[in-house]
Enzyme design. Structure first.
Site, PDB file in Angstrom:
ATOM      1  N   PHE A  15     -23.922  55.705  11.773  1.00 36.48           N
ATOM      2  CA  PHE A  15     -22.987  55.050  10.852  1.00 36.48           C
ATOM      3  C   PHE A  15     -22.949  53.552  11.173  1.00 36.48           C
ATOM      4  O   PHE A  15     -22.930  53.164  12.341  1.00 36.48           O
ATOM      5  CB  PHE A  15     -21.600  55.682  11.048  1.00 36.48           C
ATOM      6  CG  PHE A  15     -20.604  55.336   9.990  1.00 36.48           C
ATOM      7  CD1 PHE A  15     -20.664  55.921   8.733  1.00 36.48           C
ATOM      8  CD2 PHE A  15     -19.594  54.435  10.256  1.00 36.48           C
ATOM      9  CE1 PHE A  15     -19.724  55.610   7.763  1.00 36.48           C
ATOM     10  CE2 PHE A  15     -18.652  54.121   9.284  1.00 36.48           C
ATOM     11  CZ  PHE A  15     -18.719  54.711   8.034  1.00 36.48           C
ATOM     12  N   ASP A  52     -19.697  60.612  18.909  1.00 40.25           N
ATOM     13  CA  ASP A  52     -18.839  60.329  17.763  1.00 40.25           C
ATOM     14  C   ASP A  52     -18.639  61.648  17.018  1.00 40.25           C
ATOM     15  O   ASP A  52     -19.609  62.265  16.568  1.00 40.25           O
ATOM     16  CB  ASP A  52     -19.516  59.281  16.874  1.00 40.25           C
ATOM     17  CG  ASP A  52     -18.657  58.881  15.685  1.00 40.25           C
ATOM     18  OD1 ASP A  52     -17.898  59.739  15.188  1.00 40.25           O
ATOM     19  OD2 ASP A  52     -18.765  57.730  15.248  1.00 40.25           O
ATOM     20  N   TYR A  79      -8.574  61.063   9.612  1.00 39.98           N
ATOM     21  CA  TYR A  79      -8.385  61.135   8.151  1.00 39.98           C
ATOM     22  C   TYR A  79      -9.437  61.943   7.417  1.00 39.98           C
ATOM     23  O   TYR A  79      -9.367  62.090   6.206  1.00 39.98           O
ATOM     24  CB  TYR A  79      -8.300  59.728   7.542  1.00 39.98           C
ATOM     25  CG  TYR A  79      -9.461  58.809   7.849  1.00 39.98           C
ATOM     26  CD1 TYR A  79     -10.659  58.924   7.161  1.00 39.98           C
ATOM     27  CD2 TYR A  79      -9.348  57.823   8.822  1.00 39.98           C
ATOM     28  CE1 TYR A  79     -11.720  58.080   7.456  1.00 39.98           C
ATOM     29  CE2 TYR A  79     -10.401  56.986   9.115  1.00 39.98           C
ATOM     30  CZ  TYR A  79     -11.589  57.117   8.425  1.00 39.98           C
ATOM     31  OH  TYR A  79     -12.631  56.287   8.717  1.00 39.98           O
ATOM     32  N   LYS A  80     -10.436  62.469   8.153  1.00 38.77           N
ATOM     33  CA  LYS A  80     -11.461  63.264   7.475  1.00 38.77           C
ATOM     34  C   LYS A  80     -11.020  64.734   7.482  1.00 38.77           C
ATOM     35  O   LYS A  80     -10.054  65.069   6.816  1.00 38.77           O
ATOM     36  CB  LYS A  80     -12.809  63.012   8.135  1.00 38.77           C
ATOM     37  CG  LYS A  80     -13.280  61.576   7.855  1.00 38.77           C
ATOM     38  CD  LYS A  80     -14.556  61.172   8.555  1.00 38.77           C
ATOM     39  CE  LYS A  80     -14.923  59.754   8.144  1.00 38.77           C
ATOM     40  NZ  LYS A  80     -15.849  59.107   9.084  1.00 38.77           N
ATOM     41  N   ARG A 131     -23.289  63.705  -1.732  1.00 36.29           N
ATOM     42  CA  ARG A 131     -22.742  64.353  -0.547  1.00 36.29           C
ATOM     43  C   ARG A 131     -21.544  65.214  -0.939  1.00 36.29           C
ATOM     44  O   ARG A 131     -20.641  64.749  -1.640  1.00 36.29           O
ATOM     45  CB  ARG A 131     -22.319  63.253   0.425  1.00 36.29           C
ATOM     46  CG  ARG A 131     -22.072  63.717   1.835  1.00 36.29           C
ATOM     47  CD  ARG A 131     -21.826  62.533   2.733  1.00 36.29           C
ATOM     48  NE  ARG A 131     -20.537  61.900   2.429  1.00 36.29           N
ATOM     49  CZ  ARG A 131     -19.802  61.241   3.320  1.00 36.29           C
ATOM     50  NH1 ARG A 131     -20.242  61.096   4.559  1.00 36.29           N
ATOM     51  NH2 ARG A 131     -18.654  60.703   2.980  1.00 36.29           N
TER      52      ARG A 131
END
Ligand SMILES: *Cc1c(COP(=O)(O)O)cnc(C)c1O
Length: 410
Positions: A125, A196, A221-222, A369
């Site tokens: 990322f 991560d 928040y995911k 996605r």
């Protein structure tokens, strides 16, 4: 091909089916983007109401003592520890993920003063790549960041490597790496391992302890549904407590913050990694969002996640043969909780789906996605999403010129 009625039968047998009621979701939408921003839960709403109307409105400054505000970062850490295979006192909730990575990278470099290389994945990322480069630049000694093809990691592990930082589930492809094997290899080379967990926590079973992980951090928040910009969490193996320093110290990580001492003296345990005042409103939303996790095990979540992603992949291939390249691995042990489909017109496809109530996202250059979150998704949702995708492809709705211009969040 599996029928809609068979999907309904799967839902009727689903031990997690009742959890959907805990979320505020529109019945006219299918949400396949919980890997980017989890939805609001009744638990989050309840805690937010309480923190505003009672703790803040009436308690005011007294709530720092009386409402447990000071302990919230560690208390929530303990709640998340259960989901990632860690023990109480090993996880802290604070800041956001990029900041926590900075703390862990900076601290880790001090633990390997004779080594000068950090290895990370070239397709990591972008925020991870930016922060690792910046921490290397400001390390106070020459540090080389090697961005490699992660499949060649073994070839790069030597006595120069201080730290390896990898993302456990690839945010684009959904590929999951072998955490135990890689951590073991990194340790054999004398280096430290930082994982991560942005697309892993709440998505796949994890075991920080058994995998021998040194450090890890992930998003609130995911899959954890803590709300937009929710605080993140970090894990430090107990062997590094009191050893790993916080490179961004602040008053609330001090052993005695209210003595206002000019010299920094780190608090023990995970409190050492606190920098600033915790964001109590944000923490309370996450706190409430974690309630639903007390009612499931990660193995239940994993079993349903694999069933949903298997179903999605087979329906896509059977109903639209040759249209998409399924980028996500078929093997269960290499798959996270999302499916990535490659298509040259991916952006238009996602936009056309969103207009029809199927929410996924697009990751440049060509990935559609779809995140699968077993707490609230039904098998019938997967069936309907694929039917709508088929209709978009059949009618070329995705080629509409309105989709030529990209929005700022894709
Ligand atoms: C979502 C995500 C981030 C985002 O980090 P924030 O600093 O919390 O915005 C970082 N790394 C990965 C791999 C991610 O998927």
């Amino acid at each position: 091909m599996i029928t809609r009625d068979e999907c309904r039968a799967c839902d009727a047998d689903d031990p997690l089916a009742s959890l959907r009621q805990e979320f505020l979701l529109g019945e006219d939408e299918i949400y396949l983007d919980g890997n980017s921003l989890g939805p609001v839960s009744r638990g989050a709403q309840r805690c937010l109401d309480d923190v505003v109307e009672v703790q803040w409105a009436r308690g005011l400054v007294r709530s720092w003592n009386n409402a447990g505000w000071m302990d919230a970062p560690l208390r929530l850490g303990d709640r998340i520890a259960r989901l990632i295979g860690a023990h109480e006192g090993e996880v802290l909730v604070a800041d956001t993920l990029t900041f926590l990575l900075a703390k862990l990278i900076g601290g880790a470099l001090e633990l390997r003063p004779d080594r000068h290389v950090i290895i990370t994945d070239a397709v990591n990322f972008h925020s991870d790549l930016y922060i690792v480069a910046a921490m290397a630049r400001t390390a106070g000694r020459e540090i080389l960041v090697k961005t490699i093809d992660r499949d060649d990691l073994d070839d790069h592990l030597d006595e120069d490597v201080a730290l390896v930082m990898l993302t456990h589930v690839d945010f684009r492809t959904g590929e999951m790496l072998d955490m135990s094997r890689i951590t073991g290899r990194v340790h054999e080379a004398g280096a430290l391992m930082l994982w991560d967990l942005a697309h892993s926590a709440g998505a796949v079973p994890l075991d920080m302890t058994d995998s021998g992980v040194d450090f890890a951090a992930g998003c609130g928040y995911k899959y954890l549904n803590g709300g937009p910009g929710a605080p993140a969490f970090m894990y430090v193996a107990p062997r590094w407590h009191g050893v790993l320093r916080n490179p961004l110290p602040g008053w609330l990580g001090h052993a005695r913050p209210f003595e206002f001492e000019p010299e920094y003296d780190s608090a023990p345990g995970m409190r050492a990694y606190v920098t600033s005042s915790p964001s109590i409103l944000a923490l309370s939303a996450l706190d409430g969002a974690l309630d639903v996790w007390d009612r499931v095990t990660m193995s239940q979540v994993r079993a349903k996640s694999l069933a949903l992603t298997d179903l999605f992949i087979s329906l896509v291939e059977e109903s639209m043969p040759g249209i998409f390249e399924v980028v996500t691995p078929r093997e269960h042990q290499r798959r996270g909780s999302q499916v990535a489909l490659r298509h040259r017109d991916g952006y238009g496809i996602i936009q056309a789906l969103i207009e029809r109530g199927v929410i996924g996202d697009f990751r440049a250059p060509d990935i559609c996605r779809f995140g699968f979150t077993p707490l609230y998704l039904r098998f019938v949702d997967v069936y309907d999403a694929v039917s709508i995708l088929s209709e978009v492809i059949a009618t070329s709705a995705h080629l509409d010129e309105r989709f030529a211009q990209r929005l700022s969040v894709t």
